[in-house]
Design a protein around this motif. Structure first.
Motif, PDB file in Angstrom:
ATOM      1  N   LEU A   1      33.886  83.495  49.534  1.00  0.00           N
ATOM      2  CA  LEU A   1      33.382  84.013  50.797  1.00  0.00           C
ATOM      3  C   LEU A   1      33.946  83.214  51.959  1.00  0.00           C
ATOM      4  O   LEU A   1      34.036  81.982  51.890  1.00  0.00           O
ATOM      5  CB  LEU A   1      31.855  83.946  50.827  1.00  0.00           C
ATOM      6  CG  LEU A   1      31.138  84.860  49.832  1.00  0.00           C
ATOM      7  CD1 LEU A   1      29.682  84.445  49.684  1.00  0.00           C
ATOM      8  CD2 LEU A   1      31.227  86.311  50.286  1.00  0.00           C
ATOM      9  N   LEU A   2      34.336  83.915  53.023  1.00  0.00           N
ATOM     10  CA  LEU A   2      34.812  83.227  54.211  1.00  0.00           C
ATOM     11  C   LEU A   2      33.752  82.237  54.668  1.00  0.00           C
ATOM     12  O   LEU A   2      32.582  82.589  54.837  1.00  0.00           O
ATOM     13  CB  LEU A   2      35.104  84.225  55.331  1.00  0.00           C
ATOM     14  CG  LEU A   2      35.590  83.630  56.650  1.00  0.00           C
ATOM     15  CD1 LEU A   2      37.013  83.113  56.515  1.00  0.00           C
ATOM     16  CD2 LEU A   2      35.530  84.673  57.758  1.00  0.00           C
ATOM     17  N   SER A   3      34.135  80.997  54.856  1.00  0.00           N
ATOM     18  CA  SER A   3      33.184  79.959  55.235  1.00  0.00           C
ATOM     19  C   SER A   3      32.418  80.355  56.492  1.00  0.00           C
ATOM     20  O   SER A   3      32.963  80.942  57.424  1.00  0.00           O
ATOM     21  CB  SER A   3      33.917  78.643  55.474  1.00  0.00           C
ATOM     22  OG  SER A   3      34.522  78.202  54.277  1.00  0.00           O
ATOM     23  N   ASN A   4      31.157  80.028  56.520  1.00  0.00           N
ATOM     24  CA  ASN A   4      30.259  80.346  57.624  1.00  0.00           C
ATOM     25  C   ASN A   4      30.010  81.841  57.768  1.00  0.00           C
ATOM     26  O   ASN A   4      29.603  82.307  58.829  1.00  0.00           O
ATOM     27  CB  ASN A   4      30.792  79.796  58.958  1.00  0.00           C
ATOM     28  CG  ASN A   4      30.038  78.558  59.385  1.00  0.00           C
ATOM     29  OD1 ASN A   4      28.814  78.501  59.285  1.00  0.00           O
ATOM     30  ND2 ASN A   4      30.767  77.558  59.829  1.00  0.00           N
TER      31      ASN A   4
ATOM     32  N   LEU B   1      25.307  84.615  44.293  1.00  0.00           N
ATOM     33  CA  LEU B   1      26.325  83.673  44.726  1.00  0.00           C
ATOM     34  C   LEU B   1      26.548  82.636  43.630  1.00  0.00           C
ATOM     35  O   LEU B   1      25.606  82.244  42.935  1.00  0.00           O
ATOM     36  CB  LEU B   1      25.901  82.959  46.019  1.00  0.00           C
ATOM     37  CG  LEU B   1      26.292  83.629  47.342  1.00  0.00           C
ATOM     38  CD1 LEU B   1      25.670  85.018  47.458  1.00  0.00           C
ATOM     39  CD2 LEU B   1      25.854  82.759  48.513  1.00  0.00           C
ATOM     40  N   TYR B   2      27.812  82.190  43.511  1.00  0.00           N
ATOM     41  CA  TYR B   2      28.188  81.215  42.486  1.00  0.00           C
ATOM     42  C   TYR B   2      28.926  80.052  43.135  1.00  0.00           C
ATOM     43  O   TYR B   2      29.476  80.182  44.236  1.00  0.00           O
ATOM     44  CB  TYR B   2      29.081  81.876  41.420  1.00  0.00           C
ATOM     45  CG  TYR B   2      28.409  82.995  40.677  1.00  0.00           C
ATOM     46  CD1 TYR B   2      27.800  82.787  39.448  1.00  0.00           C
ATOM     47  CD2 TYR B   2      28.373  84.288  41.215  1.00  0.00           C
ATOM     48  CE1 TYR B   2      27.182  83.823  38.763  1.00  0.00           C
ATOM     49  CE2 TYR B   2      27.756  85.333  40.540  1.00  0.00           C
ATOM     50  CZ  TYR B   2      27.157  85.095  39.313  1.00  0.00           C
ATOM     51  OH  TYR B   2      26.530  86.132  38.649  1.00  0.00           O
TER      52      TYR B   2
ATOM     53  N   SER C   1      31.102  79.223  48.551  1.00  0.00           N
ATOM     54  CA  SER C   1      30.368  80.141  47.678  1.00  0.00           C
ATOM     55  C   SER C   1      31.252  81.298  47.247  1.00  0.00           C
ATOM     56  O   SER C   1      32.188  81.687  47.962  1.00  0.00           O
ATOM     57  CB  SER C   1      29.122  80.683  48.398  1.00  0.00           C
ATOM     58  OG  SER C   1      28.161  79.663  48.567  1.00  0.00           O
ATOM     59  N   PHE C   2      30.938  81.854  46.095  1.00  0.00           N
ATOM     60  CA  PHE C   2      31.725  82.935  45.500  1.00  0.00           C
ATOM     61  C   PHE C   2      30.820  84.087  45.086  1.00  0.00           C
ATOM     62  O   PHE C   2      29.626  83.899  44.843  1.00  0.00           O
ATOM     63  CB  PHE C   2      32.463  82.429  44.250  1.00  0.00           C
ATOM     64  CG  PHE C   2      33.431  81.321  44.496  1.00  0.00           C
ATOM     65  CD1 PHE C   2      34.790  81.578  44.549  1.00  0.00           C
ATOM     66  CD2 PHE C   2      32.990  80.006  44.651  1.00  0.00           C
ATOM     67  CE1 PHE C   2      35.698  80.539  44.761  1.00  0.00           C
ATOM     68  CE2 PHE C   2      33.888  78.967  44.864  1.00  0.00           C
ATOM     69  CZ  PHE C   2      35.249  79.234  44.914  1.00  0.00           C
ATOM     70  N   VAL C   3      31.415  85.271  45.023  1.00  0.00           N
ATOM     71  CA  VAL C   3      30.749  86.425  44.404  1.00  0.00           C
ATOM     72  C   VAL C   3      31.666  86.919  43.299  1.00  0.00           C
ATOM     73  O   VAL C   3      32.906  86.826  43.403  1.00  0.00           O
ATOM     74  CB  VAL C   3      30.471  87.563  45.421  1.00  0.00           C
ATOM     75  CG1 VAL C   3      29.438  87.130  46.442  1.00  0.00           C
ATOM     76  CG2 VAL C   3      31.749  88.031  46.100  1.00  0.00           C
TER      77      VAL C   3
ATOM     78  N   THR D   1      23.750  68.218  52.390  1.00  0.00           N
ATOM     79  CA  THR D   1      25.096  68.317  51.816  1.00  0.00           C
ATOM     80  C   THR D   1      25.215  69.530  50.906  1.00  0.00           C
ATOM     81  O   THR D   1      26.203  70.272  50.959  1.00  0.00           O
ATOM     82  CB  THR D   1      25.433  67.043  51.029  1.00  0.00           C
ATOM     83  OG1 THR D   1      25.408  65.927  51.924  1.00  0.00           O
ATOM     84  CG2 THR D   1      26.820  67.155  50.393  1.00  0.00           C
ATOM     85  N   SER D   2      24.212  69.760  50.076  1.00  0.00           N
ATOM     86  CA  SER D   2      24.263  70.908  49.167  1.00  0.00           C
ATOM     87  C   SER D   2      24.251  72.218  49.939  1.00  0.00           C
ATOM     88  O   SER D   2      24.925  73.184  49.553  1.00  0.00           O
ATOM     89  CB  SER D   2      23.083  70.863  48.190  1.00  0.00           C
ATOM     90  OG  SER D   2      21.848  70.902  48.887  1.00  0.00           O
ATOM     91  N   GLU D   3      23.516  72.279  51.052  1.00  0.00           N
ATOM     92  CA  GLU D   3      23.492  73.489  51.872  1.00  0.00           C
ATOM     93  C   GLU D   3      24.850  73.718  52.545  1.00  0.00           C
ATOM     94  O   GLU D   3      25.306  74.852  52.688  1.00  0.00           O
ATOM     95  CB  GLU D   3      22.384  73.388  52.921  1.00  0.00           C
ATOM     96  CG  GLU D   3      20.980  73.528  52.347  1.00  0.00           C
ATOM     97  CD  GLU D   3      19.897  73.254  53.367  1.00  0.00           C
ATOM     98  OE1 GLU D   3      18.792  73.831  53.235  1.00  0.00           O
ATOM     99  OE2 GLU D   3      20.127  72.449  54.298  1.00  0.00           O
ATOM    100  N   LYS D   4      25.495  72.623  52.966  1.00  0.00           N
ATOM    101  CA  LYS D   4      26.827  72.741  53.569  1.00  0.00           C
ATOM    102  C   LYS D   4      27.835  73.281  52.559  1.00  0.00           C
ATOM    103  O   LYS D   4      28.679  74.116  52.891  1.00  0.00           O
ATOM    104  CB  LYS D   4      27.293  71.374  54.079  1.00  0.00           C
ATOM    105  CG  LYS D   4      26.596  70.887  55.336  1.00  0.00           C
ATOM    106  CD  LYS D   4      27.170  69.549  55.782  1.00  0.00           C
ATOM    107  CE  LYS D   4      26.498  69.056  57.054  1.00  0.00           C
ATOM    108  NZ  LYS D   4      27.053  67.742  57.493  1.00  0.00           N
TER     109      LYS D   4
END
Length: 507
Positions: A357-360, A315-316, A400-402, A391-394
């Motif tokens: 990526l679709l959120s959640n 993940l990026y 996130s991207f692939v 916050t960083s986890e949210k």
């Protein structure tokens, strides 16, 4: 498309203009047998598609006071048996009505042989077609012969049915137990004056558009057909929200696709308006002329990509840097994505494509650290129990991207890049306060929306996380123009998804 959804479509593909209320197949057989206990069944029949019930004079039965436990009323009030509820029915004899055979199923009810596929397990329509309406017979030069076949006539065709991998203009489909997949079959057409015909004899042809079934299977028209509106109604969106577009009773409309809407249980198709591709109409509100190809709500809503190899997929973040987390492809290799971006990679000095990526859509059970270790469990509220993300986890959950090079398109909507590679390069400048004005405005508006809403729903939660991402970008003195644009896109996208998605689907 998921296997379960394919099976659902397979079971229901024969239904067209029916009500959503289903009856039990066993009840059909049991009650029918009980009512006709004084008679001896001659055998069993199966239907091609849903069938109307007729009396001994060949008239459709329309009697609201008559209780027929194995039938329902169609949109016009006529008694109707749904094919997916009557796989096998007993019959007690036959009767010739208006030059066509009818099967007596008891209670003074008859079914036309034109609606029947099998009699005692044998396909009675093999090598035959059934006409949808009264049809003229033509020669190969396109001239009428003077002979007209009646509506629902059963006619032998010429030629051989062939299997094909993709959907042709006219086809029927089968599902095989060996792979639970849809397979397409077609009868070669004859083109006469730019129109499609089926050969039914030497120099004799009928229009393919007038054929209802072939070999005992509903003939699907892969094109645009007409439908008559049965009652005044508003169109709806794909996720079943009413629009302001009102259709009048008797109005003719064009439709081009049958869609299984999102629902816990299948309750019938909605049909896409050809001239308004964001609008649909329920099958109970129309009388459809031809069978249309079927698809699923998910196919028109989501985009899925699949890992190219068995290697874990990293993940990026929005700058193209690894976040330290990977998908374990042994547990999840399909990813639901909603955006395609060019992101400038300073290390390689070039722009690369990434899927957002679709959120959640991050399943923690499928995620691991890049070094192969398990993720640390998130904190929980001691009093209330729900998981609390930092916050960083949210931001990781929402943004996130692939890498596009690590995956390949699987199914659903094929995405086009939101930006260009040149724009990704040019927008690496640090954003000023004036560059962040729109983002600040969207953030303030969104914060108010969240505060006034109950946002435990997954889609509202995604929007909440998008706000957290926007807040970080607004505070950062190093955020680039590209990051600002992407944060604005994320707020807009997650806000739209609250209204347009019924649920964030996982692979």
């Amino acid at each position: 498309m998921k296997l379960t959804k394919k099976i659902c479509l397979a079971i229901t593909a024969l239904a067209l203009v029916v009500t959503p209320f289903l009856v039990n197949c066993n009840q059909i057989q049991t009650v029918a047998a009980a009512k006709s206990s004084k008679k001896t069944a001659k055998g069993k029949i199966t239907l091609i598609y849903g069938a109307h019930l007729y009396n001994k004079y060949g008239h459709k039965i329309k009697n609201k006071n008559k209780y027929l436990p194995y039938a329902q009323d169609d949109a016009s009030g006529y008694k109707y048996i749904y094919s997916f509820n009557a796989d096998v029915m007993k019959y007690y004899g036959t009767r010739k009505i208006k030059d066509q055979k009818f099967y007596n199923i008891g209670n003074g009810c008859y079914i036309s042989t034109a609606d029947i596929k099998e009699v005692n397990g044998k396909n009675s329509k093999k090598g035959k077609l059934v006409l949808l309406q009264k049809s003229a017979v033509y020669t190969k030069t396109g001239n009428k012969t003077g002979h007209t076949l009646p509506k629902r006539a059963i006619v032998k065709y010429q030629g051989k049915v062939k299997q094909v991998k993709s959907r042709p203009k006219y086809y029927y489909s089968k599902y095989f137990k060996s792979d639970n997949d849809e397979h397409f079959f077609y009868l070669p057409l004859t083109k006469i004056k730019r129109k499609n015909y089926y050969a039914i004899g030497k120099n004799r042809y009928v229009k393919a558009y007038n054929v209802a079934s072939l070999d005992g299977y509903p003939l699907t028209y892969n094109g645009v057909t007409t439908a008559t509106v049965l009652k005044k109604t508003a169109t709806q969106t794909l996720n079943e929200m009413k629009t302001k577009h009102i259709l009048k009773k008797g109005q003719k409309i064009k439709v081009d696709l049958a869609v299984t809407p999102w629902a816990e249980d299948f309750e019938g198709y909605i049909f896409r308006l050809h001239n308004h591709h964001d609008e649909y109409i329920d099958e109970n509100c129309i009388n459809l002329r031809n069978y249309l190809p079927t698809t699923d709500y998910s196919d028109l809503t989501y985009s899925f990509v699949t890992a190219k190899t068995t290697a874990n997929v990293k993940l990026y973040d929005a700058t193209g840097k690894p976040v330290g987390i990977s998908f374990n492809t042994a547990k999840q290799s399909d990813f639901n994505v909603d955006g395609l971006f060019y992101i400038w990679n300073a290390a390689t000095n070039k722009a690369e494509l990434y899927y957002h990526l679709l959120s959640n859509n991050l399943d923690r059970k499928a995620l691991i650290n890049n070094d192969g270790t398990q993720l640390k469990a998130p904190a929980t509220d001691k009093k209330y129990g729900p998981t609390i993300l930092t916050t960083s986890e949210k931001i990781i959950a929402a943004n996130s991207f692939v890498k596009a090079s690590d995956v390949k398109f699987s199914w659903g909507i094929k995405l086009s890049p939101v930006n260009t590679s040149l724009a990704a390069e040019q927008k690496q400048k640090v954003a000023t306060d004036s560059d962040k004005v729109k983002l600040q405005k969207d953030f303030d508006s969104g914060q108010q929306t969240i505060n006034e809403s109950v946002h435990y729903d997954a889609l509202m939660q995604s929007y909440d996380y998008a706000l957290a991402n926007a807040a970080v970008v607004l505070r950062s003195s190093k955020a680039t123009l590209a990051q600002v644009d992407q944060a604005i896109w994320l707020l807009k996208t997650t806000k739209t998804q609250i209204k347009t998605l019924n649920f964030p689907e996982f692979a």
